[in-house]
Design an enzyme around this catalytic site. Structure first.
Site, mmCIF file in Angstrom:
data_model
loop_
_atom_site.group_PDB
_atom_site.id
_atom_site.type_symbol
_atom_site.label_atom_id
_atom_site.label_comp_id
_atom_site.label_asym_id
_atom_site.label_seq_id
_atom_site.Cartn_x
_atom_site.Cartn_y
_atom_site.Cartn_z
ATOM 1 N N GLU A 68 0.819 -1.209 0.000
ATOM 2 C CA GLU A 68 0.000 0.000 0.000
ATOM 3 C C GLU A 68 0.856 1.264 0.000
ATOM 4 O O GLU A 68 0.412 2.328 -0.421
ATOM 5 C CB GLU A 68 -0.911 0.006 1.229
ATOM 6 C CG GLU A 68 -1.951 -1.102 1.231
ATOM 7 C CD GLU A 68 -2.699 -1.194 2.542
ATOM 8 O OE1 GLU A 68 -3.937 -1.337 2.509
ATOM 9 O OE2 GLU A 68 -2.060 -1.129 3.613
ATOM 10 N N ASP A 93 -12.503 -3.988 -2.836
ATOM 11 C CA ASP A 93 -13.479 -5.066 -2.993
ATOM 12 C C ASP A 93 -14.773 -4.629 -2.320
ATOM 13 O O ASP A 93 -14.828 -3.565 -1.698
ATOM 14 C CB ASP A 93 -12.958 -6.363 -2.357
ATOM 15 C CG ASP A 93 -12.586 -6.168 -0.886
ATOM 16 O OD1 ASP A 93 -13.504 -6.204 -0.049
ATOM 17 O OD2 ASP A 93 -11.405 -5.961 -0.579
#
Length: 257
Positions: free
Chosen positions: A19, A223
């Site tokens: 990330e 998601d």
């Protein structure tokens, strides 16, 4: 180790290396300081002093990291960036959520305290700093306005990210990866205001509240926190979320000059 106010760095935190990978590569003079099993990368980004760190996954790891950032490095603001699962209708993969408030969805000390309320705090929700969150949302809107420039045409096509949106609202945190339709539906029923779910933000918000330090959180939706949550998760972080984090932080830092 603690800085004076004029020198105090801005802390940028993510849970996982992927990330933060693009951001770390963009720091020209980063130097790691190792504390409590973590590397705190001290340097500059966009001409500003920053300390970037991987918190690790989960609320305890995140709280430990936040306390070190504030006590040992004297961070003047803390920004959390990374991925989350989308909960609310209309919060799609590739969108960004900027928190206005954060709550621990697995905090339950009832019947001694109301569900979700953090014992002895008299509250369940911890607010993000309004000014910091507002400028972070503006920076996100700027970065997402041209996804092809931020991500490249191939990534935009692969993940169908032609019109990513910025949302502002409640993010909820808990010590489990929400990855089934049943779990996400239960959260939507219990907390209909929640836009996204992750595993660290509310803990960092609570620590920053204790220290009186401005905090904001930005999460890219990887998601829908359902039975497909594991599909291409790592690829999405590598190709999309990491580059979003860098683009948004660079835009935000540019707004601070």
């Amino acid at each position: 180790m603690t800085s004076t106010p004029a020198q105090a760095p801005i802390a940028i935190v993510s849970a996982m290396h992927a990330e933060l990978a693009a951001l770390l590569e963009a720091m020209p003079d980063e130097a790691p300081v190792r504390l409590a099993g973590r590397d705190f990368w001290c340097g500059h980004l966009g001409g500003q002093a920053v300390v970037a760190v991987l918190s690790g996954i989960g609320k305890v790891a995140a709280a430990t990291t936040a306390a070190l950032l504030l006590e040992r490095f004297g961070a003047r603001a803390v920004l959390f960036t990374g991925v989350a699962g989308g909960l609310a209708p209309g919060v799609a993969v590739g969108d960004v959520v900027v928190a206005t408030e954060l709550l621990q969805h697995d905090m339950d000390a009832s019947p001694l305290f109301p569900r979700w309320e953090v014992p002895l705090y008299g509250r369940a929700r911890f607010a993000a700093d309004p000014a910091l969150a507002g400028t972070l949302a503006a920076a996100a809107a700027r970065a997402l306005a041209e996804p092809h420039a931020t991500l490249g045409a191939e990534a935009v096509a692969e993940f169908a990210l032609h019109r990513p949106q910025v949302h502002r609202g409640l993010i909820v945190s808990g010590d489990r990866f929400v990855a089934t339709q049943a779990e996400s539906e239960a959260l939507r029923q219990a907390l209909p205001e929640a836009l996204a779910v992750e595993m660290e933000g509310a803990a960092v918000a609570q620590v920053c509240h204790d220290f009186g330090t401005p905090f904001a959180a930005l999460r890219t939706i990887s998601d829908r926190a359902d039975d497909s949550a594991h599909v291409d998760f790592q690829r999405f972080i590598d190709r999309v979320a990491s580059h979003y984090s860098l683009a948004v932080m660079m835009a935000w830092l540019g707004m601070q000059r």
